[in-house]
Design a protein around this motif. Structure first.
Motif, PDB file in Angstrom:
ATOM      1  N   TYR A 249       0.848  -1.186   0.000  1.00  0.00           N
ATOM      2  CA  TYR A 249       0.000   0.000   0.000  1.00  0.00           C
ATOM      3  C   TYR A 249       0.893   1.248   0.000  1.00  0.00           C
ATOM      4  O   TYR A 249       2.086   1.156   0.292  1.00  0.00           O
ATOM      5  CB  TYR A 249      -0.926  -0.014   1.222  1.00  0.00           C
ATOM      6  CG  TYR A 249      -1.839  -1.226   1.244  1.00  0.00           C
ATOM      7  CD1 TYR A 249      -3.090  -1.188   0.629  1.00  0.00           C
ATOM      8  CD2 TYR A 249      -1.441  -2.427   1.837  1.00  0.00           C
ATOM      9  CE1 TYR A 249      -3.921  -2.299   0.620  1.00  0.00           C
ATOM     10  CE2 TYR A 249      -2.269  -3.541   1.822  1.00  0.00           C
ATOM     11  CZ  TYR A 249      -3.500  -3.470   1.216  1.00  0.00           C
ATOM     12  OH  TYR A 249      -4.311  -4.579   1.198  1.00  0.00           O
TER      13      TYR A 249
ATOM     14  N   ALA B 139     -17.187   7.845   3.544  1.00  0.00           N
ATOM     15  CA  ALA B 139     -16.863   6.561   2.909  1.00  0.00           C
ATOM     16  C   ALA B 139     -16.049   5.660   3.837  1.00  0.00           C
ATOM     17  O   ALA B 139     -16.306   4.469   3.936  1.00  0.00           O
ATOM     18  CB  ALA B 139     -16.105   6.800   1.617  1.00  0.00           C
ATOM     19  N   ASN B 140     -15.046   6.246   4.491  1.00  0.00           N
ATOM     20  CA  ASN B 140     -14.303   5.479   5.487  1.00  0.00           C
ATOM     21  C   ASN B 140     -13.678   4.192   4.961  1.00  0.00           C
ATOM     22  O   ASN B 140     -13.790   3.133   5.594  1.00  0.00           O
ATOM     23  CB  ASN B 140     -15.204   5.167   6.682  1.00  0.00           C
ATOM     24  CG  ASN B 140     -15.141   6.248   7.741  1.00  0.00           C
ATOM     25  OD1 ASN B 140     -14.052   6.640   8.161  1.00  0.00           O
ATOM     26  ND2 ASN B 140     -16.292   6.741   8.153  1.00  0.00           N
TER      27      ASN B 140
ATOM     28  N   HIS C  72      -9.186  -1.803  -6.216  1.00  0.00           N
ATOM     29  CA  HIS C  72      -8.905  -1.500  -4.804  1.00  0.00           C
ATOM     30  C   HIS C  72      -9.829  -2.348  -3.947  1.00  0.00           C
ATOM     31  O   HIS C  72     -10.458  -1.863  -3.019  1.00  0.00           O
ATOM     32  CB  HIS C  72      -9.047  -0.007  -4.532  1.00  0.00           C
ATOM     33  CG  HIS C  72     -10.051   0.663  -5.427  1.00  0.00           C
ATOM     34  ND1 HIS C  72      -9.758   1.051  -6.709  1.00  0.00           N
ATOM     35  CD2 HIS C  72     -11.338   0.961  -5.236  1.00  0.00           C
ATOM     36  CE1 HIS C  72     -10.848   1.569  -7.263  1.00  0.00           C
ATOM     37  NE2 HIS C  72     -11.818   1.525  -6.388  1.00  0.00           N
TER      38      HIS C  72
ATOM     39  N   ASP D 246       1.319   3.733   1.971  1.00  0.00           N
ATOM     40  CA  ASP D 246       2.080   4.070   3.182  1.00  0.00           C
ATOM     41  C   ASP D 246       3.229   3.096   3.437  1.00  0.00           C
ATOM     42  O   ASP D 246       4.113   3.371   4.247  1.00  0.00           O
ATOM     43  CB  ASP D 246       1.147   4.110   4.408  1.00  0.00           C
ATOM     44  CG  ASP D 246       1.838   4.727   5.615  1.00  0.00           C
ATOM     45  OD1 ASP D 246       2.420   5.815   5.463  1.00  0.00           O
ATOM     46  OD2 ASP D 246       1.828   4.099   6.704  1.00  0.00           O
ATOM     47  N   ASP D 247       3.205   1.940   2.755  1.00  0.00           N
ATOM     48  CA  ASP D 247       4.315   0.989   2.907  1.00  0.00           C
ATOM     49  C   ASP D 247       5.533   1.416   2.096  1.00  0.00           C
ATOM     50  O   ASP D 247       6.602   0.819   2.208  1.00  0.00           O
ATOM     51  CB  ASP D 247       3.878  -0.414   2.443  1.00  0.00           C
ATOM     52  CG  ASP D 247       2.688  -0.940   3.233  1.00  0.00           C
ATOM     53  OD1 ASP D 247       2.480  -0.464   4.366  1.00  0.00           O
ATOM     54  OD2 ASP D 247       1.970  -1.803   2.707  1.00  0.00           O
TER      55      ASP D 247
ATOM     56  N   VAL E   1      -4.511  -0.420  -3.115  1.00  0.00           N
ATOM     57  CA  VAL E   1      -5.291   0.638  -2.479  1.00  0.00           C
ATOM     58  C   VAL E   1      -6.347  -0.014  -1.595  1.00  0.00           C
ATOM     59  O   VAL E   1      -7.071  -0.898  -2.043  1.00  0.00           O
ATOM     60  CB  VAL E   1      -5.929   1.571  -3.531  1.00  0.00           C
ATOM     61  CG1 VAL E   1      -6.893   2.551  -2.876  1.00  0.00           C
ATOM     62  CG2 VAL E   1      -4.840   2.326  -4.291  1.00  0.00           C
ATOM     63  N   GLY E   2      -6.377   0.440  -0.351  1.00  0.00           N
ATOM     64  CA  GLY E   2      -7.214  -0.215   0.655  1.00  0.00           C
ATOM     65  C   GLY E   2      -8.635   0.294   0.703  1.00  0.00           C
ATOM     66  O   GLY E   2      -9.075   0.871   1.692  1.00  0.00           O
ATOM     67  N   GLY E   3      -9.367   0.085  -0.377  1.00  0.00           N
ATOM     68  CA  GLY E   3     -10.769   0.501  -0.451  1.00  0.00           C
ATOM     69  C   GLY E   3     -10.884   1.934  -0.913  1.00  0.00           C
ATOM     70  O   GLY E   3      -9.994   2.764  -0.692  1.00  0.00           O
TER      71      GLY E   3
ATOM     72  N   PHE F 154     -14.546   3.292  -2.508  1.00  0.00           N
ATOM     73  CA  PHE F 154     -15.983   3.585  -2.385  1.00  0.00           C
ATOM     74  C   PHE F 154     -16.313   4.979  -2.894  1.00  0.00           C
ATOM     75  O   PHE F 154     -17.268   5.601  -2.449  1.00  0.00           O
ATOM     76  CB  PHE F 154     -16.448   3.394  -0.926  1.00  0.00           C
ATOM     77  CG  PHE F 154     -15.887   2.158  -0.294  1.00  0.00           C
ATOM     78  CD1 PHE F 154     -16.260   0.911  -0.772  1.00  0.00           C
ATOM     79  CD2 PHE F 154     -14.958   2.229   0.730  1.00  0.00           C
ATOM     80  CE1 PHE F 154     -15.718  -0.247  -0.215  1.00  0.00           C
ATOM     81  CE2 PHE F 154     -14.410   1.081   1.278  1.00  0.00           C
ATOM     82  CZ  PHE F 154     -14.786  -0.160   0.807  1.00  0.00           C
TER      83      PHE F 154
ATOM     84  N   ASP G  92      -4.050  10.716   9.228  1.00  0.00           N
ATOM     85  CA  ASP G  92      -4.544   9.888  10.323  1.00  0.00           C
ATOM     86  C   ASP G  92      -6.069   9.912  10.225  1.00  0.00           C
ATOM     87  O   ASP G  92      -6.648  10.683   9.460  1.00  0.00           O
ATOM     88  CB  ASP G  92      -4.009  10.327  11.685  1.00  0.00           C
ATOM     89  CG  ASP G  92      -4.333  11.749  12.047  1.00  0.00           C
ATOM     90  OD1 ASP G  92      -5.415  12.219  11.687  1.00  0.00           O
ATOM     91  OD2 ASP G  92      -3.488  12.399  12.698  1.00  0.00           O
ATOM     92  N   ARG G  93      -6.741   9.024  10.934  1.00  0.00           N
ATOM     93  CA  ARG G  93      -8.182   8.871  10.728  1.00  0.00           C
ATOM     94  C   ARG G  93      -8.948  10.143  11.061  1.00  0.00           C
ATOM     95  O   ARG G  93      -9.905  10.492  10.357  1.00  0.00           O
ATOM     96  CB  ARG G  93      -8.706   7.681  11.555  1.00  0.00           C
ATOM     97  CG  ARG G  93     -10.188   7.412  11.418  1.00  0.00           C
ATOM     98  CD  ARG G  93     -10.645   7.133   9.986  1.00  0.00           C
ATOM     99  NE  ARG G  93      -9.955   6.030   9.376  1.00  0.00           N
ATOM    100  CZ  ARG G  93     -10.126   5.644   8.105  1.00  0.00           C
ATOM    101  NH1 ARG G  93     -10.982   6.284   7.316  1.00  0.00           N
ATOM    102  NH2 ARG G  93      -9.440   4.636   7.615  1.00  0.00           N
TER     103      ARG G  93
ATOM    104  N   ILE H 266     -10.847   1.736   4.899  1.00  0.00           N
ATOM    105  CA  ILE H 266     -10.041   1.520   6.105  1.00  0.00           C
ATOM    106  C   ILE H 266      -8.601   1.992   5.914  1.00  0.00           C
ATOM    107  O   ILE H 266      -7.918   2.342   6.866  1.00  0.00           O
ATOM    108  CB  ILE H 266     -10.118   0.049   6.571  1.00  0.00           C
ATOM    109  CG1 ILE H 266     -11.579  -0.340   6.821  1.00  0.00           C
ATOM    110  CG2 ILE H 266      -9.327  -0.168   7.852  1.00  0.00           C
ATOM    111  CD1 ILE H 266     -12.291   0.501   7.869  1.00  0.00           C
ATOM    112  N   GLU H 267      -8.135   2.035   4.676  1.00  0.00           N
ATOM    113  CA  GLU H 267      -6.818   2.654   4.434  1.00  0.00           C
ATOM    114  C   GLU H 267      -6.994   4.170   4.327  1.00  0.00           C
ATOM    115  O   GLU H 267      -7.651   4.659   3.406  1.00  0.00           O
ATOM    116  CB  GLU H 267      -6.216   2.149   3.119  1.00  0.00           C
ATOM    117  CG  GLU H 267      -4.875   2.811   2.820  1.00  0.00           C
ATOM    118  CD  GLU H 267      -4.472   2.738   1.345  1.00  0.00           C
ATOM    119  OE1 GLU H 267      -3.279   2.722   1.071  1.00  0.00           O
ATOM    120  OE2 GLU H 267      -5.360   2.717   0.473  1.00  0.00           O
ATOM    121  N   PRO H 268      -6.410   4.945   5.216  1.00  0.00           N
ATOM    122  CA  PRO H 268      -6.479   6.401   5.064  1.00  0.00           C
ATOM    123  C   PRO H 268      -5.705   6.840   3.812  1.00  0.00           C
ATOM    124  O   PRO H 268      -4.846   6.123   3.313  1.00  0.00           O
ATOM    125  CB  PRO H 268      -5.795   6.926   6.338  1.00  0.00           C
ATOM    126  CG  PRO H 268      -5.790   5.781   7.291  1.00  0.00           C
ATOM    127  CD  PRO H 268      -5.694   4.550   6.443  1.00  0.00           C
TER     128      PRO H 268
END
Lengths: 155, 789
Positions: free
Chosen positions: B26, B200-201, B509, B28-29, B254-256, B258, B287-288, B203-205
């Motif tokens: 991802y 949408a949230n 994603h 951020d990695d 990409v972590g979702g 929506f 951050d969230r 989970i990956e910011p």
């Protein structure tokens, strides 16, 4: 700086760390174990779930100094090479993941749940995983994956 | 797994191994040598004039590399604002108001979360600490929050360019015909509806890393995007003026998304710009808490609807007035959502002959609102399906019967609706019948009686939805205001020894394209899936793409792949004809081989590819070597998935608590390539729709503070909030793409909110409660019961 000695995925690690370093940052930043994810800043989403001394914990909510003398398992330590653990394989079998971001935390939480409740009911699975948020699957196939991993059903 | 005839099989996903092993990559990695970290000092108030900004102490704080404001960006040369990708033209040809959206706030802050100053440091902690030393003078203004007050006149304006905060006043349909029909109506049902604001949230910011390389003047943006080529176009051409050949946009795993990762965000432009200023890579990770106040929100419509019926309960007209929140700035596709993605769906599955809708889009001091899973279509469906169920009760009709009576019949396709679109195909009775069977509707009275014996209320809710996927053709959407085309591109690269690399402009994603698309390629070429690699998400590898949103990937991106495959096969036939010394017309491609019709003379696919790259025996005079083809596919029409959902709830009248006893979804997605993945998409959509109906709500107070700004306050559906689902499909194949596919990504989120609310209203009908707003929390239900008593 504080010195800690911790066993992570079977390897002993000795490190000088800042006392305010979070476990998740030790894993992701210092040790490049990027399978443990950060999805929130209030210890609500569970994407960072790891095992400390065999119990699930949210690594965003634990200081690295707190795991001094402990053993920690992350998603990278759950199985070796091309192998997958029973739980990992069940998630694939049941299509229990989509984007994959919550998945490592979800698998660690499910593994912990099954270690304590080997044959959980659907209600026990749902309650047991409520500390982990998944936005993709609607949990339907995650529940199924845990049922498969516990040998209670097949696809 | 090694099947070569894989379309229609529930093939397990090939991407799962890396995700399950913690080996996903991802954004951020990704870390780049000499990388710096960016922290944005954001507005803590909703609306204020910015006075003096003093960054002097931050500049000398430990680890700080640079501190920037919009003034620095303006001074650096020609830099544009964040562009809007859709221009809506309202009544009387009035073009929407399109206020400038600077990268960092200029002059005013307009929502909590608006970035004011960016601090770049060696570590994130140092950047954060330095930001605390910045002094920003803010002269607070009254916040514009409520849409009705915002456009009433006489109050504060969010943008000087938009007096009374009106972005546009748009209409669709024949008002005179609607008025005439209402004048003759036997019955009119009216409702006031709120489509609650959601977040949408994923989970990956969001994450963005900008990397400018002085050596060659190349820029790379690593970003959490559903459409990297669109970001390259918008940011390169409109904001930073970087030509495409010097800008790479890379969106890895990409972590979702929506919807929330479609848009071009300020942080992407900032880190890319800043990297050139400091000649080091710049990384920003939300951050969230930051996601809640910067990711585009969704929905937030307030609607008054009226539906007119004749004496036989046939719908004769529909009219609705909607206020749609745009938030503080126009996000990338925001203007299109309440208009062309909403008004055009107001026929639903029904023969309503006259429809008129009016939408006023409103600026407020809240986070920009844009597309979220379904985008306009859930709002349209909620209007129709709530109104129909209320009408059924008023008319003493069954909620299933009133729908059946008004369905477009199978022999009426293609069907021209009064709101611009033409449905190509469908069988609405079939999905209704399937849902009724699976929900055991005939057993409902007995279950209701059993609930009653326990002191519980039980209700059954039906919703029949239509959606429009794969928005197209480009010429049409251009005439409606889109500033982009809506085609898709694909390259099929056959490698010398016969393996295939597919470069697709779609982006996965979570959708599993690496599996589904490989199934299509394997079947078309008659080769094992293991010989097919799907590449996406990188503008330097994929020729072009418009990305993944609006359930378009298989219908549009998949068709581009099929068309490129057809070109590959066509060239292969020419090569085979030469090698087999036969006429090209006599060569057929079957089961992975090119063969001379009626003979056993044939060449395997791998032999043809090898000949193409080692052209010793090859028709070089008439044919180029190599075997690689690209196709751009622009659809002729939308696709129109449809279905019926049935929800059954049990309510404890003492507490207002709702339990979803069962949820059935019967969908028509056209042909299906991977039923396992399709079911997963439906499950996820249902969870988000049920979340909207029961749990989720982004709430602002009168000062423009987001009260639900964390997972402690915004109720995300968790495993113990949801039931297991019963999902099934019926099939009418899409008539205008070769796979006959329609799209399945959003249906669950479109059809489920009215099904849940209809079930709750059915359960509460004995109290005379005829509507309840979303989210139908225990508090709201309990209050409704108390008020009725």
């Amino acid at each position: 700086m504080t010195e800690i000695v911790v066993e992570i995925n079977g390897r002993s690690i000795r490190r000088q760390i800042e006392p305010n370093l979070l476990l998740v940052d030790l894993l992701r930043q210092d040790l490049d174990l990027t399978g443990t994810h950060v999805g929130c800043d209030t210890a609500q989403c569970g994407a960072c779930t790891v095992h400390i001394d065999g119990h699930a914990a949210k690594a965003c909510n634990v200081l690295a100094v707190q795991v001094d003398g402990s053993y920690v398992t992350t998603i990278e330590g759950l199985s070796r090479g091309n192998d997958m653990s029973v739980v990992q394989a069940a998630f694939k079998e049941a299509h229990g993941l989509q984007c994959g971001f919550c998945t490592p935390g979800m698998v660690m939480a499910a593994t912990d749940l099954l270690s304590k409740t080997p044959k959980p009911t659907e209600a026990e699975i749902r309650t047991g995983l409520k500390g982990n948020i998944c936005r993709c699957t609607g949990y339907h196939n995650i529940v199924k994956a845990v049922q498969i991993a516990s040998g209670q059903t097949t696809v | 797994m090694t099947s070569t005839n894989a379309i229609g099989e529930a093939v397990k996903r090939r991407e799962d191994f890396r995700f399950l092993k913690g080996l996903g990559r991802y954004t951020d990695d990704i870390n780049i040598p000499r990388q710096t970290y960016c922290y944005f000092l954001r507005s803590s108030v909703a609306h204020a004039q910015i006075g003096r900004i003093d960054v002097s102490q931050a500049l000398v704080a430990p680890g700080v590399v640079a501190v920037f404001t919009q003034a620095d960006i303006d001074a650096s040369g020609p830099v544009g604002g964040l562009p809007c990708g859709w221009q809506v033209t309202g009544k009387d040809g009035a073009v929407m108001k399109e206020p400038k959206h600077p990268i960092l706030a200029a002059g005013k802050v307009r929502h909590v979360g608006d970035p004011i100053v960016a601090v770049i440091a060696e570590t994130l902690a140092e950047a954060r600490n330095a930001a605390e030393l910045i002094d920003v003078e803010l002269a607070e203004l009254a916040a514009v929050v409520d849409m009705k007050k915002a456009i009433a006149g006489g109050g504060q304006t969010v943008h000087a360019e938009a007096p009374d905060n009106l972005c546009y006043d748009w209409e669709l349909g024949d008002k005179a015909a609607v008025d005439a029909a209402f004048a003759s109506a036997a019955h009119v049902t009216k409702l006031d509806l709120v489509n609650n604001r959601l977040i949408a949230n994923a989970i990956e910011p969001r994450v963005a890393i900008g990397h400018y390389e002085l050596a060659n003047g190349d820029y790379t943006l690593y970003t959490t995007s559903q459409n990297p080529h669109v970001i390259r176009l918008l940011m390169g051409a409109f904001v930073l003026q970087i030509p495409e050949h010097k800008l790479r946009v890379y969106a890895p795993d990409v972590g979702g998304g929506f919807g929330s990762k479609i848009f071009h965000y300020a942080e992407e432009a900032f880190v890319t710009w800043a990297s050139k200023q400091i000649l080091r890579p710049v990384k920003w990770t939300a951050d969230r808490s930051e996601s809640f106040i910067t990711d585009a929100h969704g929905r937030d419509h307030v609607t008054h609807v009226e539906m007119a019926f004749d004496k036989n309960a046939n719908i004769i007209a529909l009219k609705c007035e909607t206020l749609a929140n745009m938030g503080a700035y126009l996000s990338t596709f925001a203007p299109s959502v309440p208009t062309w993605l909403h008004g055009t769906l107001l026929a639903g599955q029904y023969r309503t002959p006259a429809i008129h809708c009016n939408v006023k889009a409103v600026f407020t001091n809240t986070v920009p609102v844009d597309a979220y899973r379904g985008a306009g279509r859930p709002e349209a469906t909620f209007i129709l399906e709530r109104t129909l169920s209320k009408a059924a009760r008023e008319l003493g009709l069954d909620q299933i019967e009133i729908r059946r009576r008004n369905f477009i019949k199978n022999d009426q396709f293609p069907y021209q609706t009064p709101v611009a679109v033409v449905y190509d195909t469908g069988d609405y009775a079939a999905s209704m019948d399937k849902a009724i069977e699976l929900a055991d509707v005939s057993g409902f009275p007995a279950r209701k009686a059993a609930s009653k014996a326990k002191g519980k209320l039980r209700g059954l809710g039906v919703a029949s939805y239509i959606e429009a996927c794969g928005i197209a053709p480009s010429s049409l959407v251009g005439s409606l205001g889109a500033r982009a085309g809506l085609f898709e591109a694909a390259t099929v690269r056959v490698n010398p020894t016969g393996s295939v690399t597919v470069l697709t402009g779609s982006h996965s994603h979570g959708q599993g394209h690496e599996t589904t698309f490989a199934q299509v390629v394997a079947e078309k070429l008659g080769i094992p899936m293991e010989s097919v690699e799907i590449v996406h998400g990188d503008t330097n590898r994929v020729p072009f793409g418009l990305g993944t949103y609006g359930s378009r990937s298989l219908a549009v991106g998949g068709t581009a792949i099929v068309n490129a495959l057809d070109k590959v096969i066509e060239k292969g036939r020419k090569i085979a004809a030469f090698l087999l010394e036969a006429a090209e017309a006599d060569i057929e491609f079957k089961d992975g081989s090119f063969q001379v019709k009626g003979t056993d003379k044939k060449k395997a696919f791998g032999e043809i590819s090898l000949a193409a790259y080692v052209p010793h025996k090859y028709p070089l005079e008439t044919l180029e070597p190599g075997l690689e083809e690209t196709a751009f596919y622009d659809p002729k029409n939308f696709t129109f998935p449809a279905g019926t959902y049935i929800c059954e709830v049990e309510i404890d009248p003492r507490t207002g608590e709702v339990v979803i006893a069962s949820f059935v979804a019967a969908d028509d997605f056209g042909n299906i390539v991977n039923p396992m993945i399709v079911e997963g998409q439906v499950h996820g959509g249902l969870a988000q729709g049920i979340g909207q109906a029961l749990l989720e709500h982004a709430v602002y107070d009168d000062n423009g503070q987001l009260k639900s700004g964390s997972y402690m306050d915004y109720t995300m559906p968790r495993a113990d909030d949801l039931p297991s689902f019963t999902v099934a499909t019926t099939v009418t194949a899409c008539t205008h793409n070769p796979l006959g596919v329609k799209g399945c990504g959003e249906a669950g989120a479109i059809g489920s909110p009215p099904a849940v609310i209809n079930a709750i209203c059915d359960a509460l009908s004995e109290y005379g409660v005829d509507h309840i707003d979303m989210p139908a929390t225990p508090a709201r239900i309990w209050a409704a019961i108390r008020a009725a008593k």
